[in-house]
Structure formats: structure tokens, C-alpha cells
Design a protein around this motif. Structure first.
Motif, PDB file in Angstrom:
ATOM      1  N   GLN A  34       0.739  -1.074  -0.171  1.00 51.99           N
ATOM      2  CA  GLN A  34       0.061  -0.071  -0.042  1.00 51.99           C
ATOM      3  C   GLN A  34       0.870   1.535  -0.158  1.00 51.99           C
ATOM      4  N   ALA A  35       1.806   1.136   0.796  1.00 56.48           N
ATOM      5  CA  ALA A  35       2.930   2.309   0.812  1.00 56.48           C
ATOM      6  C   ALA A  35       3.536   2.339  -0.599  1.00 56.48           C
ATOM      7  N   TRP A  36       3.853   1.614  -1.474  1.00 60.90           N
ATOM      8  CA  TRP A  36       4.632   1.873  -2.512  1.00 60.90           C
ATOM      9  C   TRP A  36       3.431   2.243  -3.575  1.00 60.90           C
ATOM     10  N   GLU A  37       2.147   1.878  -3.504  1.00 60.35           N
ATOM     11  CA  GLU A  37       1.383   2.521  -4.417  1.00 60.35           C
ATOM     12  C   GLU A  37       1.286   4.013  -4.214  1.00 60.35           C
ATOM     13  N   PHE A  38       1.188   4.401  -2.849  1.00 58.61           N
ATOM     14  CA  PHE A  38       1.012   5.839  -2.596  1.00 58.61           C
ATOM     15  C   PHE A  38       2.385   6.437  -3.083  1.00 58.61           C
ATOM     16  N   ILE A  39       3.430   5.908  -2.909  1.00 63.23           N
ATOM     17  CA  ILE A  39       4.491   6.653  -3.433  1.00 63.23           C
ATOM     18  C   ILE A  39       4.746   6.632  -5.057  1.00 63.23           C
ATOM     19  N   GLU A  40       4.249   5.639  -5.552  1.00 60.72           N
ATOM     20  CA  GLU A  40       4.403   5.679  -7.055  1.00 60.72           C
ATOM     21  C   GLU A  40       3.456   6.832  -7.510  1.00 60.72           C
ATOM     22  N   THR A  41       2.220   6.884  -7.083  1.00 62.30           N
ATOM     23  CA  THR A  41       1.407   7.903  -7.418  1.00 62.30           C
ATOM     24  C   THR A  41       1.793   9.569  -7.110  1.00 62.30           C
ATOM     25  N   VAL A  42       2.390   9.574  -5.972  1.00 61.56           N
ATOM     26  CA  VAL A  42       2.927  10.923  -5.473  1.00 61.56           C
ATOM     27  C   VAL A  42       4.183  11.152  -6.711  1.00 61.56           C
ATOM     28  N   ALA A  43       4.850  10.346  -6.890  1.00 62.52           N
ATOM     29  CA  ALA A  43       5.928  10.247  -7.822  1.00 62.52           C
ATOM     30  C   ALA A  43       5.654  10.728  -9.109  1.00 62.52           C
ATOM     31  N   LYS A  44       4.581   9.888  -9.526  1.00 64.30           N
ATOM     32  CA  LYS A  44       4.335  10.301 -11.023  1.00 64.30           C
ATOM     33  C   LYS A  44       3.618  11.598 -11.078  1.00 64.30           C
ATOM     34  N   GLU A  45       2.812  12.092 -10.083  1.00 66.36           N
ATOM     35  CA  GLU A  45       1.918  13.498 -10.136  1.00 66.36           C
ATOM     36  C   GLU A  45       3.102  14.596 -10.038  1.00 66.36           C
ATOM     37  N   SER A  46       4.242  14.410  -9.108  1.00 68.26           N
ATOM     38  CA  SER A  46       5.360  15.320  -8.883  1.00 68.26           C
ATOM     39  C   SER A  46       6.128  15.457 -10.411  1.00 68.26           C
ATOM     40  N   SER A  47       6.351  14.420 -10.989  1.00 64.70           N
ATOM     41  CA  SER A  47       7.302  14.403 -12.222  1.00 64.70           C
ATOM     42  C   SER A  47       6.548  15.016 -13.590  1.00 64.70           C
TER      43      SER A  47
END
Length: 62
Positions: A34-47
């Protein structure tokens, strides 16, 4: 949590030292996913913003 404390055993040892209930390894894995899913979402949005800024800069420098 698992990477920072170097494994399930050390996580549970840490929790035991704090006089807290241990966590089953399967539950730790679910939390990690669950943490990795959240981290991926944040990374994609910020990039997205960064890529758009670089494209605009490249186009304006032509």
C-alpha cells in the motif's frame, strides 16, 4: 519500515522493545504494498510538472 529496519524480524524486535504487539509478516507485506502504491502515485504526479517545465524550456530556447 521493513527497508529502514532491515527485515521483518528486526521490525518485530523493535516493536517488542517498545512493548507493542508484533505484526505478522503477511500484514507487513500488505502495508508495504500500500505504501509503494502511494509513493508511485505521488512520484508520477510530481514528475508531470517537471517534464512539462523542461519541455517548455526546451521549446523556448529554440
Amino acid at each position: 519500515m521493513i527497508d529502514g529496519l532491515d527485515g521483518v524480524v528486526k521490525v518485530n524486535n523493535f516493536l517488542s522493545a517498545l512493548d507493542m504487539k508484533e505484526v505478522h509478516p503477511e500484514n507487513l507485506k500488505l502495508m508495504e504494498n500500500q505504501a509503494w502504491e502511494f509513493i508511485e502515485t505521488v512520484a508520477k504526479e510530481s514528475s508531470k510538472g517537471t517534464v512539462q517545465e523542461k519541455m517548455a524550456h526546451e521549446i523556448s530556447s529554440l
